[in-house]
Design a protein around this motif. Structure first.
Motif, PDB file in Angstrom:
ATOM      1  N   LEU A 251       0.865  -1.176   0.000  1.00 15.23           N
ATOM      2  CA  LEU A 251       0.000   0.000   0.000  1.00 15.23           C
ATOM      3  C   LEU A 251       0.899   1.222   0.000  1.00 15.23           C
ATOM      4  N   LEU A 252       0.877   1.962  -1.085  1.00 16.34           N
ATOM      5  CA  LEU A 252       1.747   3.117  -1.234  1.00 16.34           C
ATOM      6  C   LEU A 252       0.974   4.411  -1.016  1.00 16.34           C
ATOM      7  N   GLY A 253       1.648   5.388  -0.459  1.00 16.09           N
ATOM      8  CA  GLY A 253       1.020   6.698  -0.300  1.00 16.09           C
ATOM      9  C   GLY A 253       1.767   7.543   0.698  1.00 16.09           C
ATOM     10  N   ARG A 254       1.578   8.844   0.580  1.00 16.86           N
ATOM     11  CA  ARG A 254       2.165   9.760   1.529  1.00 16.86           C
ATOM     12  C   ARG A 254       1.388   9.714   2.842  1.00 16.86           C
ATOM     13  N   ASN A 255       1.928  10.342   3.864  1.00 16.33           N
ATOM     14  CA  ASN A 255       1.193  10.460   5.119  1.00 16.33           C
ATOM     15  C   ASN A 255      -0.146  11.146   4.856  1.00 16.33           C
ATOM     16  N   GLY A 256      -1.214  10.563   5.394  1.00 18.61           N
ATOM     17  CA  GLY A 256      -2.544  11.107   5.171  1.00 18.61           C
ATOM     18  C   GLY A 256      -3.246  10.555   3.951  1.00 18.61           C
ATOM     19  N   SER A 257      -2.592   9.646   3.234  1.00 20.55           N
ATOM     20  CA  SER A 257      -3.198   9.090   2.017  1.00 20.55           C
ATOM     21  C   SER A 257      -4.285   8.065   2.306  1.00 20.55           C
ATOM     22  N   GLY A 258      -4.233   7.446   3.502  1.00 16.67           N
ATOM     23  CA  GLY A 258      -5.213   6.424   3.862  1.00 16.67           C
ATOM     24  C   GLY A 258      -4.645   5.029   3.965  1.00 16.67           C
ATOM     25  N   ARG A 259      -3.350   4.865   3.716  1.00 14.84           N
ATOM     26  CA  ARG A 259      -2.778   3.510   3.725  1.00 14.84           C
ATOM     27  C   ARG A 259      -2.823   2.866   5.112  1.00 14.84           C
ATOM     28  N   THR A 260      -2.529   3.639   6.161  1.00 23.26           N
ATOM     29  CA  THR A 260      -2.612   3.086   7.509  1.00 23.26           C
ATOM     30  C   THR A 260      -4.058   2.753   7.864  1.00 23.26           C
ATOM     31  N   THR A 261      -4.983   3.570   7.437  1.00 24.99           N
ATOM     32  CA  THR A 261      -6.398   3.301   7.716  1.00 24.99           C
ATOM     33  C   THR A 261      -6.852   2.032   7.026  1.00 24.99           C
ATOM     34  N   VAL A 262      -6.341   1.751   5.831  1.00 20.03           N
ATOM     35  CA  VAL A 262      -6.665   0.487   5.162  1.00 20.03           C
ATOM     36  C   VAL A 262      -6.217  -0.691   6.020  1.00 20.03           C
ATOM     37  N   LEU A 263      -4.992  -0.643   6.541  1.00 17.41           N
ATOM     38  CA  LEU A 263      -4.520  -1.723   7.411  1.00 17.41           C
ATOM     39  C   LEU A 263      -5.426  -1.885   8.624  1.00 17.41           C
ATOM     40  N   ARG A 264      -5.785  -0.777   9.250  1.00 16.39           N
ATOM     41  CA  ARG A 264      -6.621  -0.839  10.447  1.00 16.39           C
ATOM     42  C   ARG A 264      -8.018  -1.360  10.127  1.00 16.39           C
ATOM     43  N   ALA A 265      -8.535  -0.994   8.964  1.00 14.31           N
ATOM     44  CA  ALA A 265      -9.852  -1.490   8.573  1.00 14.31           C
ATOM     45  C   ALA A 265      -9.814  -2.994   8.342  1.00 14.31           C
ATOM     46  N   LEU A 266      -8.754  -3.482   7.700  1.00 16.36           N
ATOM     47  CA  LEU A 266      -8.618  -4.926   7.490  1.00 16.36           C
ATOM     48  C   LEU A 266      -8.490  -5.660   8.823  1.00 16.36           C
ATOM     49  N   ALA A 267      -7.736  -5.052   9.756  1.00 13.22           N
ATOM     50  CA  ALA A 267      -7.499  -5.697  11.053  1.00 13.22           C
ATOM     51  C   ALA A 267      -8.676  -5.569  12.003  1.00 13.22           C
ATOM     52  N   GLY A 268      -9.559  -4.601  11.741  1.00 14.92           N
ATOM     53  CA  GLY A 268     -10.703  -4.396  12.630  1.00 14.92           C
ATOM     54  C   GLY A 268     -10.435  -3.452  13.771  1.00 14.92           C
ATOM     55  N   THR A 269      -9.338  -2.724  13.736  1.00 17.03           N
ATOM     56  CA  THR A 269      -9.052  -1.777  14.815  1.00 17.03           C
ATOM     57  C   THR A 269      -9.715  -0.425  14.582  1.00 17.03           C
ATOM     58  N   VAL A 270     -10.257  -0.202  13.393  1.00 15.52           N
ATOM     59  CA  VAL A 270     -11.178   0.913  13.155  1.00 15.52           C
ATOM     60  C   VAL A 270     -12.424   0.333  12.474  1.00 15.52           C
ATOM     61  N   ALA A 271     -13.573   0.928  12.767  1.00 11.15           N
ATOM     62  CA  ALA A 271     -14.837   0.443  12.207  1.00 11.15           C
ATOM     63  C   ALA A 271     -15.134   1.147  10.889  1.00 11.15           C
ATOM     64  N   LEU A 272     -15.722   0.406   9.970  1.00  9.26           N
ATOM     65  CA  LEU A 272     -16.197   1.012   8.735  1.00  9.26           C
ATOM     66  C   LEU A 272     -17.483   1.785   9.009  1.00  9.26           C
ATOM     67  N   THR A 273     -17.629   2.907   8.345  1.00  5.68           N
ATOM     68  CA  THR A 273     -18.903   3.625   8.391  1.00  5.68           C
ATOM     69  C   THR A 273     -19.806   3.190   7.250  1.00  5.68           C
ATOM     70  N   ALA A 274     -19.218   2.544   6.241  1.00  4.59           N
ATOM     71  CA  ALA A 274     -19.975   1.951   5.133  1.00  4.59           C
ATOM     72  C   ALA A 274     -19.060   0.957   4.447  1.00  4.59           C
ATOM     73  N   GLY A 275     -19.663   0.011   3.717  1.00  3.76           N
ATOM     74  CA  GLY A 275     -18.881  -0.985   3.006  1.00  3.76           C
ATOM     75  C   GLY A 275     -18.680  -2.253   3.812  1.00  3.76           C
ATOM     76  N   ARG A 276     -17.793  -3.130   3.290  1.00  4.10           N
ATOM     77  CA  ARG A 276     -17.590  -4.442   3.904  1.00  4.10           C
ATOM     78  C   ARG A 276     -16.127  -4.843   3.886  1.00  4.10           C
ATOM     79  N   VAL A 277     -15.789  -5.713   4.831  1.00  3.51           N
ATOM     80  CA  VAL A 277     -14.519  -6.435   4.823  1.00  3.51           C
ATOM     81  C   VAL A 277     -14.859  -7.907   4.612  1.00  3.51           C
TER      82      VAL A 277
END
Length: 219
Positions: free
Chosen positions: A35-61
């Motif tokens: 997952l490539l991107g600068r700070n603030g791009s969303g790459r860390t949030t993608v990891l957290r969403a996959l891991a379940g440490t942040v909740a989705l407001t819409a969509g699915r894992v």
């Protein structure tokens, strides 16, 4: 190529700010995904969403065909998911040996020391007293010996010397022959085949193989 885990139209909010804007992203099994991107791009949030440490407001894992969107992070961990965050990835009050024994099934962690021989003289030290690069070695080692089938790492080589960073990506590439490995980085690790998802401001702007990504302008 079979899919290990994926985000489908995933949205994540932090208060009033939306960090992911309907992201679709697939992680193949037995592969290295970057997952490539600068700070603030969303790459860390993608990891957290996959891991379940942040909740989705819409969509699915979806993990191996099963909707795990509402499955808590600790249940995902029990199913074989390992997240190595960019900070606080080790137990600071425990020794290096204790950290590795906790991570390794049966307490056997020889593979970690084979991967990072520099950890051998540090086995009796408390993890919180190690340098930043040494803590990253320990954190990656815990993932290597843990037996998880899905390993997520946020900037695994952060703070490491260049030769140790190269060694780290060699180890992760080897691990990806048997498991799904996802890393979040600002730059593409050179010379290693990978699936690349480039993020910008919470959107995926490129998905493809690393060979396709070569030569694209940075941004």
């Amino acid at each position: 190529m079979s899919v290990e885990i994926e985000l489908r139209a995933a949205r994540v909010r932090y208060g009033p700010l939306e960090a992911l804007h309907g992201v679709d992203l697939a992680v193949p099994a037995r592969s290295l995904t970057v997952l490539l991107g600068r700070n603030g791009s969303g790459r860390t949030t993608v990891l957290r969403a996959l891991a379940g440490t942040v909740a989705l407001t819409a969509g699915r894992v979806v993990w191996r065909g099963e909707d795990v969107t509402r499955l808590p992070a600790h249940h995902r961990a029990r199913r074989g998911l390992c997240l190595v965050p960019d900070v606080r990835a080790v137990h600071a009050g425990l020794t290096v040996t204790e950290n590795l024994r906790l991570a390794a099934p049966g307490g056997e962690f020889t593979a970690a020391l084979d991967g990072y021989p520099a950890l051998r003289p540090l086995l009796g030290r408390r993890a919180g007293t190690l340098s930043g690069g040494e803590q990253r070695m320990l954190a990656v080692s815990r993932a290597l010996v843990g037996g998880a089938r899905l390993v997520l790492l946020d900037e695994p080589a952060q703070g490491m010397a260049p030769e140790t960073a190269e060694r780290t990506y060699d180890l992760l590439a080897q691990l990806a022959r048997e498991r799904a490995v996802v890393v979040a980085e600002q730059r593409l690790p050179p010379g290693r085949p990978a699936i690349v998802h480039r993020l910008r401001r919470g959107n995926v702007v490129f998905s493809g193989e690393s060979a396709e990504f070569d030569g694209l302008a940075p941004g």
